[in-house]
Write a protein that holds these residues in place. Structure first.
Motif, mmCIF file in Angstrom:
data_model
loop_
_atom_site.group_PDB
_atom_site.id
_atom_site.type_symbol
_atom_site.label_atom_id
_atom_site.label_comp_id
_atom_site.label_asym_id
_atom_site.label_seq_id
_atom_site.Cartn_x
_atom_site.Cartn_y
_atom_site.Cartn_z
ATOM 1 N N GLY A 6 13.275 -9.307 -1.297
ATOM 2 C CA GLY A 6 11.928 -8.543 -0.881
ATOM 3 C C GLY A 6 12.120 -7.927 0.454
ATOM 4 O O GLY A 6 13.191 -7.872 1.048
ATOM 5 N N PHE A 7 10.807 -7.316 0.846
ATOM 6 C CA PHE A 7 10.830 -6.520 2.082
ATOM 7 C C PHE A 7 10.170 -7.559 3.036
ATOM 8 O O PHE A 7 9.106 -8.078 2.656
ATOM 9 C CB PHE A 7 10.151 -5.198 1.828
ATOM 10 C CG PHE A 7 9.838 -4.563 3.078
ATOM 11 C CD1 PHE A 7 10.622 -3.720 3.890
ATOM 12 C CD2 PHE A 7 8.300 -4.915 3.787
ATOM 13 C CE1 PHE A 7 10.012 -3.105 5.162
ATOM 14 C CE2 PHE A 7 8.183 -4.233 4.871
ATOM 15 C CZ PHE A 7 8.829 -3.348 5.446
ATOM 16 N N LEU A 70 12.457 -10.202 -6.216
ATOM 17 C CA LEU A 70 11.251 -10.758 -5.693
ATOM 18 C C LEU A 70 10.630 -9.454 -5.020
ATOM 19 O O LEU A 70 10.990 -8.747 -4.155
ATOM 20 C CB LEU A 70 11.295 -11.935 -4.730
ATOM 21 C CG LEU A 70 10.052 -12.479 -4.268
ATOM 22 C CD1 LEU A 70 10.267 -14.015 -4.366
ATOM 23 C CD2 LEU A 70 9.887 -12.170 -2.903
ATOM 24 N N SER A 71 9.357 -9.354 -5.641
ATOM 25 C CA SER A 71 8.409 -8.277 -4.830
ATOM 26 C C SER A 71 9.211 -7.124 -4.752
ATOM 27 O O SER A 71 9.417 -6.230 -5.780
ATOM 28 C CB SER A 71 8.107 -9.031 -3.405
ATOM 29 O OG SER A 71 6.887 -7.951 -3.067
ATOM 30 N N MET A 72 9.516 -6.309 -3.570
ATOM 31 C CA MET A 72 10.459 -5.175 -3.502
ATOM 32 C C MET A 72 11.600 -5.386 -4.276
ATOM 33 O O MET A 72 11.932 -4.246 -5.100
ATOM 34 C CB MET A 72 10.724 -4.803 -2.117
ATOM 35 C CG MET A 72 11.596 -3.509 -1.888
ATOM 36 S SD MET A 72 11.809 -3.361 -0.159
ATOM 37 C CE MET A 72 13.272 -4.335 0.025
ATOM 38 N N TYR A 75 10.409 -4.092 -7.681
ATOM 39 C CA TYR A 75 10.107 -2.613 -7.875
ATOM 40 C C TYR A 75 11.560 -2.250 -8.144
ATOM 41 O O TYR A 75 11.517 -1.190 -9.021
ATOM 42 C CB TYR A 75 9.818 -2.029 -6.587
ATOM 43 C CG TYR A 75 8.369 -2.846 -5.966
ATOM 44 C CD1 TYR A 75 7.569 -3.692 -6.626
ATOM 45 C CD2 TYR A 75 8.071 -2.713 -4.510
ATOM 46 C CE1 TYR A 75 6.438 -4.374 -6.009
ATOM 47 C CE2 TYR A 75 6.784 -3.270 -3.948
ATOM 48 C CZ TYR A 75 6.190 -3.971 -4.727
ATOM 49 O OH TYR A 75 5.191 -4.592 -4.185
ATOM 50 N N ARG A 109 1.304 1.416 5.035
ATOM 51 C CA ARG A 109 2.804 1.496 5.395
ATOM 52 C C ARG A 109 3.175 2.652 6.469
ATOM 53 O O ARG A 109 4.011 2.097 7.241
ATOM 54 C CB ARG A 109 3.369 2.439 4.061
ATOM 55 C CG ARG A 109 3.105 1.650 2.806
ATOM 56 C CD ARG A 109 4.153 0.448 2.373
ATOM 57 N NE ARG A 109 4.091 0.078 1.198
ATOM 58 C CZ ARG A 109 4.422 -0.927 0.785
ATOM 59 N NH1 ARG A 109 4.582 -2.175 1.643
ATOM 60 N NH2 ARG A 109 4.213 -1.567 -0.284
ATOM 61 N N MET A 128 3.379 -9.275 8.751
ATOM 62 C CA MET A 128 3.378 -9.559 7.354
ATOM 63 C C MET A 128 3.389 -11.017 7.033
ATOM 64 O O MET A 128 3.270 -11.662 5.915
ATOM 65 C CB MET A 128 4.758 -9.123 6.796
ATOM 66 C CG MET A 128 4.902 -7.791 6.814
ATOM 67 S SD MET A 128 6.207 -7.138 5.631
ATOM 68 C CE MET A 128 5.609 -7.767 4.317
ATOM 69 N N MET A 132 3.085 -13.687 3.334
ATOM 70 C CA MET A 132 4.338 -14.088 3.032
ATOM 71 C C MET A 132 4.450 -15.365 2.171
ATOM 72 O O MET A 132 5.135 -15.578 1.320
ATOM 73 C CB MET A 132 5.338 -14.007 4.046
ATOM 74 C CG MET A 132 6.346 -13.063 4.022
ATOM 75 S SD MET A 132 7.266 -12.442 2.558
ATOM 76 C CE MET A 132 7.340 -10.813 2.807
ATOM 77 N N LEU A 167 9.037 2.277 -0.154
ATOM 78 C CA LEU A 167 7.893 1.462 -0.861
ATOM 79 C C LEU A 167 6.655 2.417 -1.296
ATOM 80 O O LEU A 167 5.823 2.328 -2.117
ATOM 81 C CB LEU A 167 7.446 0.586 -0.068
ATOM 82 C CG LEU A 167 8.289 -0.875 -0.011
ATOM 83 C CD1 LEU A 167 8.077 -1.859 1.132
ATOM 84 C CD2 LEU A 167 8.580 -1.583 -1.204
ATOM 85 N N LEU A 194 0.031 -11.294 -1.875
ATOM 86 C CA LEU A 194 0.189 -10.224 -1.849
ATOM 87 C C LEU A 194 0.479 -9.546 -3.327
ATOM 88 O O LEU A 194 0.213 -8.294 -3.356
ATOM 89 C CB LEU A 194 1.793 -9.979 -1.064
ATOM 90 C CG LEU A 194 1.674 -9.903 0.542
ATOM 91 C CD1 LEU A 194 3.234 -9.756 1.066
ATOM 92 C CD2 LEU A 194 0.694 -9.112 1.173
ATOM 93 N N HIS A 220 3.887 -15.832 -1.894
ATOM 94 C CA HIS A 220 4.469 -14.682 -2.285
ATOM 95 C C HIS A 220 5.993 -15.245 -2.184
ATOM 96 O O HIS A 220 6.925 -14.650 -3.050
ATOM 97 C CB HIS A 220 4.348 -13.818 -1.401
ATOM 98 C CG HIS A 220 4.891 -12.341 -1.601
ATOM 99 N ND1 HIS A 220 4.578 -11.752 -2.611
ATOM 100 C CD2 HIS A 220 5.643 -11.555 -0.886
ATOM 101 C CE1 HIS A 220 5.231 -10.517 -2.747
ATOM 102 N NE2 HIS A 220 5.877 -10.449 -1.761
#
Ligand code: MLT
Length: 244
Positions: A6-7, A70-72, A75, A109, A128, A132, A167, A194, A220
């Motif tokens: 993720g990010f 995971l997360s990003m 995506y 963002r 963040m 997280m 993102l 998140l 997260h």
């Protein structure tokens, strides 16, 4: 199995999974472009990253993989599925969501992008960090919180800013969900704020061959907050769905 972080994390996010290999499965966790040891690629789109991943699979001589993110990273799984579906044997979507950013999220963002430029990745990490991890980890596992803060704080500002653009501009993947016809495992920490559990439930309803598992007392970063449960769900899914 290829696992996407993720990010603004890096491949070491997946250390608990690499430390507990699934028999018969080779697990690879790359640094996404600009993170860790991977060179920066100046093409700000998930599609460009998906093609970068396809080239990585070519280099590794892997035709088809179990793709997890995971997360990003999730995506990116959607973008990869749209562009290279023939290379996906199964999907693992952890603590992620299918929708695009709202206008409000896009504004945040841009603020985060400016913060990274002004004060560096450590300031982004500080901002963040509360989202997280879940409240259980925050209250009882300071070493996990510190690990994630260090990981985020060492990201390069260029990669952070590029990712924030990616993102912010990423397309909505809700229409993609119904096209997924490979076995799919959806995982989510019950304390994820998140990408909350409701997002995972919606994906589960929309992806025909999906299973959903919630991870108690994790937020997260569920794979590091509750690695034993995460790993056992992952191993169970792989052994049930992937034949020799
Ligand atoms: C992540 O963990 O990858 C990020 O929280 C994703 C996001 O900010 O949308």
């Amino acid at each position: 199995m290829l696992l996407l972080h993720g990010f603004p994390l890096d491949r070491t996010l997946w250390a608990p999974q690499l430390a507990s290999p699934i028999p018969g499965v080779r697990t690879i966790a790359p640094d996404l472009p600009g993170y860790g040891d991977s060179a920066f690629v100046d093409v700000p789109s998930l599609d460009a990253w998906a093609d970068w991943l396809a080239e990585l699979l070519d280099t590794l001589r892997l035709d088809r993989v179990i793709l997890g993110g995971l997360s990003m990273g999730g995506y990116l799984c959607f973008a990869f599925w749209r562009r290279h579906p023939e290379r996906v044997r199964a999907l693992v979507l952890a603590d992620t969501k299918a929708g695009a950013d709202s206008e409000e999220a896009r504004g945040k963002r841009l603020e985060m992008r400016a913060l990274a430029g002004d004060r560096g990745a450590a300031a982004v990490a500080e901002k963040m960090l509360p989202g997280m991890v879940g409240k259980t980890t925050r209250n009882s596992r300071p070493e996990v919180v510190a690990l994630l803060e260090t990981m985020m704080g060492r990201a390069s500002v260029r990669a952070v800013q590029e990712s924030l653009d990616i993102l912010r501009q990423r397309p909505d993947s809700i229409a993609t969900l119904g096209t997924i016809d490979v076995p799919t495992l959806i995982l989510c920490g019950e304390e994820d704020v998140l990408t909350p559990v409701a997002e995972s439930r919606s994906m589960h309803l929309a992806i025909p061959h999906s299973e959903l598992a919630l991870i108690p007392a994790a937020g997260h970063a569920s794979n590091v907050e509750s690695p034993v449960v995460f790993n056992s769900l992952l191993a169970g899914f792989v052994s049930a769905n992937i034949g020799g």
